[in-house]
Design a protein around this motif. Structure first.
Motif: not given
Lengths: 422, 280, 243
Positions: C28-29, C137-143
């Protein structure tokens, strides 16, 4: 091997080949060898006792099956005034033969051959041998025949090596004419006063009848009692009491059962003394606890999974017991029965107490006829003064042992047959 | 309200009413056996605490749970096998087809023919294969002549998937078979008395994987003819074989529902912990 | 239902799951970074940076393969049930989705050289903001995956609307520009594709969020109101052809 730290696992691996380990191994092997040697020694000792018993018994008893004989020539045509064989056939043959006076004919022939006191040499009932022969084959009366008739007791004993000096002298005189023959009558005759005529059949038949009665009473009662105690009875103080009582009963000395038989069967119930029925009843009382104990153990050893399987398929408790538990417990029950019956077969004291010690000259016909059993017969003969009875006693012991072995063999065969079905 | 009877049933919907608070799956048909408020005591110790559950014909029901949770004890209540244990006391309402199984007029021997049992360790009788199967029908009088009896034996062995393997040696001893065959023999034996319910107490725990698979397939085939309840330690087996699963824990019924739901998304935390291996 | 936090009795199972989560965090990162770098390269017309993004995409592909392998293995060996099973299935799908996000970033980076040559088009100025939202959005979904937070997942799903709105406006603006400046069509087309890629990234982030919701609760996320369908934009009668 404690390390300094608190750790309990020793980091160095165990040295299995160190000297201490080797010592341990040697000690262990030595202990095993010792144990095996002791076990083997015990077996050999027991076997030697058994062998000793058998050898002594056989040695002594074998001679009881033989009798010393002297030949007598009987000229039938001359002495019976030409009687024909045909006269002694048909329905009245027996009474006609008896009226022939065989006794006088025989005695006469003896006197001719051995002199006036010749009849003293022979057993008083020696003539019955001739009569029995004629009854069996009437044709004999038409010929001259040589019979080997049994000698009298003292002579017989002396010929076999242990008689008094007077008899010994007579033996020496007749030496070349004496011979030894097989005493077939021993197996078919009953008790008698003359040791040469004595037989074991009466006592044997008495034992058989008594054993059958004992088995018929003790086995069903014992087995059913065992089944009830194990399968149905609730586990409480009363059943515990019953269990203790039965265990104690099995250890009670047998003569007390004799007293019981005397008091209850003879005095209270008024059954005839010396009858096989009473003997059977008394011995049944004695054997039953043994069967109950071994029966309970056998039933306990049936695995509960079989019971559960049967219950699970909807078998009622009775069906579970009789279709499943009993067949599997049967080998154990039979073992206990063998032990109990063997003990009962050899019992003398209780039967003496209920009177099976009288002189019985005729074998019993029914269960209420006076009879005796093998051990009692042996006891009675061993008490006799006449030295001729000594070897008869040993012979009777051999018969008893054979009976016992046969009974055991049958029971073991039955047990093996049931055991293989597992 | 509509959600509960819609085709898209969320299995763990607990339909409860105040006076009958037992868990049920919406849409299940009428039950073969019902139990309400069952308690079992071994002397002073309580083994089962207020369990209410239904068993029905179309669904294989699995009882899972850790050791000592009471699932086998509860199973044995259903055919009154606990009667054989003197210190066991069973209370509550257990009915087979509406009849109370503890009523005086219910003959326990007939009950055990109608509710059959297969045990953990295969226990064929020490008789021939034929006699093993024929014993039940004989004592219950299910066959009036020898031909009928033979027919029952053959049908039972066929249903148990054992006929082809033993048809030439029916007189051989039942104990001479392999473990898996013995267990199928025991199942055939239970089938022979024409039961309505078959209870299986860890039937495969003593068997190898192939024998286990054969028995699972057998359960699949006879499902619907008999109501089947299976107690198992093996969760994967419960998942494979059953349509309804009940999770027991310390004598209580924690959760009951559709098997797929129990194993993918259980509602109770204890259930979840047990099936994911977090228990203990 | 959130995880009770207790360990599995067989510790190795926990080790495997933690390793997988670490790898998902990593992929993700890297994808997020790829988006950021691609956009920076676009703004600064940095060709070298763009080339880096293209090269580094290989690492993302590798990582996805390793995640798939380990997930496959864990399912076969551990026979997971309930939430473990859902999490592993979610991991499987998420890794594929995130790998595609990385591919979109790579695609953007590939277009940088073309756009760097010509003059800067108007609509391009909207792209950084759009990519910022998409990246978040990508960051939050993986969070949400890491925390197994169903609420955050739902939130991500809602916020995708913003990215969609961005796309709609960029689309309109670019079409208008294309109509008015036909010689810029070539460049404008690339702008459209870049915007499309960013919109797809937003959608994929929503996919991840839906997976997270399922893994967490065992249920499908309720359908959200999608708003205007981009395909209807040109059919809008209010649209007029003049700027």
């Amino acid at each position: 091997m404690n390390s300094e730290t608190a750790s309990t696992i020793d980091p160095t691996p165990t040295d299995w080949s160190s000297a201490a380990m080797q010592q341990r191994i040697k000690k262990r092997y030595a202990a095993e060898r010792r144990f095996k040697a002791i076990g083997l020694g015990a077996i050999l000792l027991s076997a030697s006792f058994l062998l000793f018993l058998l050898v002594v018994m056989l040695g002594n008893g074998f001679r009881g099956f033989t009798q010393t004989e002297l030949p007598v020539e009987i000229d039938f045509p001359a002495l019976t005034n030409g009687a024909q064989a045909s006269q002694f056939e048909g329905p009245n043959a027996e009474s006609r033969i008896r009226s022939l006076g065989v006794r006088d004919i025989v005695n006469g022939s003896i006197e001719v051959e051995y002199g006036n006191s010749g009849t003293d040499l022979f057993s008083p009932n020696a003539w019955t041998t001739v009569q029995t022969a004629i009854l069996g084959n009437p044709a004999i009366v038409g010929e001259k025949t040589v019979f080997y008739l049994p000698v009298e007791a003292e002579l017989d004993v002396a010929y076999k090596g242990s008689g008094n000096p007077e008899a010994e002298k007579k033996v020496d005189k007749l030496d070349d004419r004496l011979s030894t023959g097989f005493n077939f009558n021993f197996m078919s005759n009953s008790d008698a006063t003359d040791p040469m005529q004595v037989g074991i059949w009466g006592a044997l038949k008495g034992s058989l009848i008594t054993m059958i009665i004992t088995l018929a009473l003790a086995f069903p009662v014992g087995v059913l009692a065992a089944l009830y105690l194990e399968e149905y009875a609730p586990k409480n103080r009363y059943t515990d009491l019953i269990e203790v009582s039965i265990n104690n009963l099995a250890a009670v000395p047998s003569i007390i059962f004799g007293l019981l038989g005397l008091a209850v069967f003879l005095n209270l119930f008024g059954l005839p003394r010396s009858a096989a029925l009473v003997g059977g009843l008394t011995l049944a009382l004695m054997t039953m606890p043994v069967i109950v104990i071994s029966g309970r153990n056998a039933v306990k050893s049936v695995p509960p999974s079989i019971r559960e399987a049967a219950l699970g398929i909807g078998a009622s408790p009775i069906q579970v017991v009789f279709h499943h538990v009993l067949p599997l417990a049967l080998p154990g029950i039979l073992t206990g029965t063998i032990i109990g019956m063997a003990r009962a077969l050899g019992e003398t004291a209780p039967l003496l107490m209920i009177g099976m010690r009288a002189f019985i000259a005729k074998p019993p016909d029914g269960i209420t006829d006076p009879s005796t059993v093998l051990p009692v017969q042996i006891f009675l003969w061993s008490d006799e003064v006449n030295r001729g009875f000594v070897e008869k006693t040993s012979a009777a012991i051999i018969v008893l042992l054979v009976f016992l072995l046969t009974m055991n063999a049958v029971a073991i065969y039955l047990r093996n047959r049931f055991e293989t079905r597992w | 309200m509509n959600d509960m009877v819609s085709a898209d049933i969320k299995g763990n919907e607990k339909l409860v009413s105040p006076d009958d608070p037992h868990q049920v799956v919406a849409g299940d048909g009428p039950p073969k056996m019902t139990t309400r408020n069952v308690d079992v005591y071994y002397g002073e110790k309580q083994a089962i605490d207020n369990v209410s559950i239904d068993v029905n014909l179309d669904n294989v029901t699995a009882f899972i749970g850790p050791s000592g949770c009471g699932k086998s004890t509860f199973l044995r209540c259903l055919n009154r096998m606990n009667d054989t244990i003197p210190i066991a006391k069973v209370s509550g309402d257990i009915k087979l087809e509406g009849e109370d199984i503890y009523a005086p007029q219910m003959d326990v021997v007939q009950l055990r023919a109608r509710v059959g049992m297969v045990f953990q360790k295969p226990n064929p009788f020490p008789k021939s294969i034929y006699d093993n199967i024929a014993y039940g029908p004989r004592i219950h009088g299910l066959a009036s002549n020898k031909d009928e009896l033979e027919h029952i034996v053959e049908t039972s062995l066929q249903r148990a998937g054992l006929w082809n393997e033993v048809k030439d040696r029916l007189q051989d001893s039942g104990t001479a078979l392999s473990g898996g065959q013995q267990q199928r023999l025991c199942i055939a034996r239970a089938i022979a008395v024409d039961p309505e319910v078959i209870l299986m107490d860890e039937p495969c725990s003593a068997l190898d994987p192939i024998a286990t698979a054969k028995i699972e397939e057998l359960i699949h085939e006879i499902r619907g003819k008999y109501a089947i309840v299976i107690v198992t330690h093996n969760m994967q087996q419960a998942a494979r074989v059953s349509q309804r699963t009940a999770f027991f824990h310390l004598g209580t019924l924690v959760e009951y529902g559709v098997t797929t739901d129990i194993f993918t998304n259980p509602t109770e935390e204890r259930t979840r912990d047990y099936i994911t291996g977090r228990y203990g | 239902m959130p995880n009770s936090g207790t360990q599995h009795t067989v510790k190795a199972f926990d080790t495997d799951i933690n390793e997988l989560r670490g790898m998902v965090a990593e992929i993700g990162g890297r994808s997020e970074q790829a988006i950021a770098k691609a956009m920076r390269a676009l703004q600064k017309a940095d060709l070298k940076l763009a080339e880096e993004v293209v090269k580094e995409d290989k690492l993302i592909d590798d990582l996805e393969r390793r995640i798939d392998e380990l997930t496959f293995q864990t399912i076969a060996l551990r026979a997971p049930m309930a939430d473990d099973l859902r999490e592993l299935i979610a991991t499987f799908k998420i890794s594929g989705v995130v790998e595609r996000i990385g591919d979109y970033a790579k695609n953007i980076a590939k277009r940088v050289p073309v756009l760097a040559e010509g003059k800067k088009l108007g609509p391009v100025s909207l792209l950084p903001s759009m990519s910022q939202v998409a990246s978040e959005l990508v960051h939050d979904s993986l969070e949400a995956f890491a925390r197994r937070d169903a609420a955050l997942a739902e939130d991500v799903s809602e916020r995708d609307q913003v990215v969609d709105d961005f796309y709609t406006s960029i689309f309109r603006a670019t079409i208008t520009h294309m109509i008015e400046n036909p010689k810029d069509i070539g460049q404008a087309a690339h702008v459209l594709f870049i915007a499309k890629n960013l919109e797809r990234i937003g959608d994929h982030a929503t996919n991840v969020a839906e997976m997270v919701y399922f893994a967490s609760t065992g249920e499908q996320m309720p359908e959200r109101d999608r708003g205007e369908n981009p395909a209807d934009i040109l059919a809008d009668p209010k649209q007029d052809g003049s700027e």
